[in-house]
Write a protein that holds these residues in place. Structure first.
Motif, PDB file in Angstrom:
ATOM      1  N   UNK A   1       0.833  -1.186   0.000  1.00 37.39           N
ATOM      2  CA  UNK A   1       0.000   0.000   0.000  1.00 37.39           C
ATOM      3  C   UNK A   1       0.879   1.252   0.000  1.00 37.39           C
ATOM      4  N   UNK A   2       0.336   2.297  -0.542  1.00 41.68           N
ATOM      5  CA  UNK A   2       1.057   3.570  -0.557  1.00 41.68           C
ATOM      6  C   UNK A   2       0.920   4.262   0.792  1.00 41.68           C
ATOM      7  N   UNK A   3       1.980   4.923   1.237  1.00 45.36           N
ATOM      8  CA  UNK A   3       1.874   5.720   2.469  1.00 45.36           C
ATOM      9  C   UNK A   3       0.844   6.826   2.283  1.00 45.36           C
ATOM     10  N   UNK A   4       0.134   7.115   3.362  1.00 46.12           N
ATOM     11  CA  UNK A   4      -0.847   8.195   3.314  1.00 46.12           C
ATOM     12  C   UNK A   4      -0.559   9.181   4.428  1.00 46.12           C
ATOM     13  N   UNK A   5      -0.952  10.402   4.185  1.00 49.95           N
ATOM     14  CA  UNK A   5      -0.790  11.435   5.206  1.00 49.95           C
ATOM     15  C   UNK A   5      -1.843  11.202   6.272  1.00 49.95           C
ATOM     16  N   UNK A   6      -1.478  11.389   7.533  1.00 46.72           N
ATOM     17  CA  UNK A   6      -2.390  11.165   8.655  1.00 46.72           C
ATOM     18  C   UNK A   6      -2.388  12.390   9.559  1.00 46.72           C
ATOM     19  N   UNK A   7      -3.384  12.469  10.404  1.00 46.31           N
ATOM     20  CA  UNK A   7      -3.513  13.604  11.319  1.00 46.31           C
ATOM     21  C   UNK A   7      -2.488  13.512  12.451  1.00 46.31           C
ATOM     22  N   UNK A   8      -2.045  14.667  12.905  1.00 44.56           N
ATOM     23  CA  UNK A   8      -1.125  14.766  14.039  1.00 44.56           C
ATOM     24  C   UNK A   8      -1.772  15.685  15.059  1.00 44.56           C
ATOM     25  N   UNK A   9      -1.706  15.286  16.316  1.00 46.39           N
ATOM     26  CA  UNK A   9      -2.245  16.110  17.390  1.00 46.39           C
ATOM     27  C   UNK A   9      -1.097  16.795  18.127  1.00 46.39           C
ATOM     28  N   UNK A  10      -1.222  18.085  18.299  1.00 45.39           N
ATOM     29  CA  UNK A  10      -0.259  18.843  19.101  1.00 45.39           C
ATOM     30  C   UNK A  10      -0.983  19.364  20.329  1.00 45.39           C
TER      31      UNK A  10
END
Length: 154
Positions: free
Chosen positions: A1-10
């Motif tokens: 599978x291709x890498x996907x952008x994911x959410x980051x919490x700060x």
């Protein structure tokens, strides 16, 4: 599978003052791996074009007051990044420079259908105008390199 952008919490515990972050993930259906194995697969076998970009970066950044390499006296290295923390689910690399603080987190977690999610999170805390300008110049390269490195863990 291709890498996907994911959410980051700060904020993030590894760099509480981070003001820039991103994360990419890939689902892997091969044998189980620890974070150290995932980090080694992703960072230990960077292709020549990535190594050349990092070498160019290391020659350029001293000209603007950034460290070409970080203090590595108390760390293991993968891709010239000092290791700050390691357990089965996370490896944290990073350094603190006078212009910015940087963390790269490689983690593994249970995924769907007997797979694993391998993620790479980048955190930056910019501390000066030089840090802001450096990151602005680095982001396009970062967005190409990190997903590409994640394809090596499959």
């Amino acid at each position: 599978m291709r890498p996907r952008r994911a959410a980051v919490t700060l904020p993030n515990t590894w760099l509480p003052g981070a003001d820039w972050a991103d994360r990419y993930e890939v689902i892997v259906f091969t044998s189980r791996m620890t974070a150290a194995e995932a980090a080694w697969r992703a960072l230990g076998s960077a292709p020549r074009w990535v190594r050349n970009l990092l070498s160019f970066r290391n020659r350029l950044v001293p000209l603007v007051g950034l460290n070409a390499t970080a203090d590595t006296r108390h760390s293991d290295l993968i891709a010239s990044l000092p290791l700050m923390h390691s357990d089965d689910s996370q490896q944290v690399f990073g350094y603190d420079d006078r212009h910015l603080h940087f963390r790269l987190i490689v983690d593994v977690a249970e995924g769907p259908a007997d797979g694993q999610i391998v993620g790479m999170t980048t955190l930056v805390r910019r501390r000066s105008l030089v840090g802001w300008l450096y990151l602005a110049a680095a982001i396009p390269f970062h967005k190409a390199i990190i997903p590409f490195l994640l394809t090596a863990v499959e």
